[in-house]
Design an enzyme around this catalytic site. Structure first.
Site, PDB file in Angstrom:
ATOM      1  N   ALA A  51       0.410  -1.295   0.153  1.00  0.00           N
ATOM      2  CA  ALA A  51      -0.550  -0.006   0.143  1.00  0.00           C
ATOM      3  C   ALA A  51       0.682   1.582   0.089  1.00  0.00           C
ATOM      4  O   ALA A  51       2.281   0.796   0.262  1.00  0.00           O
ATOM      5  CB  ALA A  51      -0.572  -0.196   1.174  1.00  0.00           C
ATOM      6  N   ASP A  52      -0.038   2.012  -0.254  1.00  0.00           N
ATOM      7  CA  ASP A  52       1.050   3.840  -0.504  1.00  0.00           C
ATOM      8  C   ASP A  52       0.232   4.734   0.146  1.00  0.00           C
ATOM      9  O   ASP A  52      -1.198   4.510  -0.477  1.00  0.00           O
ATOM     10  CB  ASP A  52       1.966   4.091  -1.906  1.00  0.00           C
ATOM     11  CG  ASP A  52       2.678   5.177  -1.973  1.00  0.00           C
ATOM     12  OD1 ASP A  52       3.370   4.731  -0.922  1.00  0.00           O
ATOM     13  OD2 ASP A  52       2.422   6.094  -1.999  1.00  0.00           O
TER      14      ASP A  52
END
Length: 202
Positions: free
Chosen positions: A77-78
């Site tokens: 994720a970011d």
């Protein structure tokens, strides 16, 4: 391992070193290994939207780890903080943190998280989720006192909603866990649909 409402039927690898993302997965009852990607995160490209940027970063890191852990489900994720199309990353200094927090003070911004799931057969699924966050008006002294706690220095937008920085936030509209760093509801739906995660704690 925490007792949770779900368990995974196959190995999971979290491609992130974030303690917050680790805790969110553990709260579900999932078991997983943690192997962050060592890749540097490039800056947004000219004209690139925040959703496209976080999705590109999530895929970049997740696919990097997936190449080393075949046969497992990889989750990456970011997260970015966005105000008026400006994408804010992690502050480079205390003055940088102060500038970010002063800009966010009294305004509504978006927290956009992109997640990527690479399944054991190589199928790649990704999605971006956005949450509106309202911030209180804070004085420079208040913001500097917060910065001196050290918490803002490794956080996108220079604050943590689940930490000391909770005092900055007056309201949110959308997913709370998205602001923390991982849109759990959307990601869990993907994992359940693909049979990686099923109800029932261990």
């Amino acid at each position: 391992m925490k007792k949770g409402p779900f368990h995974n039927r196959s190995p999971i690898v979290l491609a992130s070193g974030s303690p917050r993302r680790r805790e969110l997965l553990a709260d579900l009852g999932l078991t997983f290994d943690v192997h962050p990607s060592p890749l540097e995160e490039p800056l947004p490209e000219p004209g690139e939207s925040s959703a496209d940027y976080v999705l590109r970063m999530a895929r970049l890191k997740t696919l990097d780890v997936a190449a080393r852990f075949r046969g497992a489900t990889i989750i990456g994720a970011d997260t970015a903080v966005v105000l008026n199309d400006r994408i804010m990353g992690k502050p480079q200094s205390k003055l940088d943190a102060l500038e970010m927090l002063a800009t966010l003070s009294g305004a509504t911004h978006q927290v956009v998280s992109g997640f990527c799931v690479v399944l054991p057969d190589g199928e790649t699924l990704s999605e971006a989720v956005s949450t509106d966050v309202d911030m209180r008006e804070s004085t420079e002294d208040e913001l500097m006192s917060y910065i001196e706690t050290g918490e803002p220095m490794d956080k996108a937008g220079a604050y943590a909603i689940q930490g000391v920085g909770t005092f900055l936030v007056t309201a949110i509209r959308g997913s709370y866990t998205n602001v923390v760093g991982l849109p759990i509801t959307r990601m869990l739906k993907t994992l359940i649909q693909r049979g990686v995660v099923v109800p029932g704690g261990r």
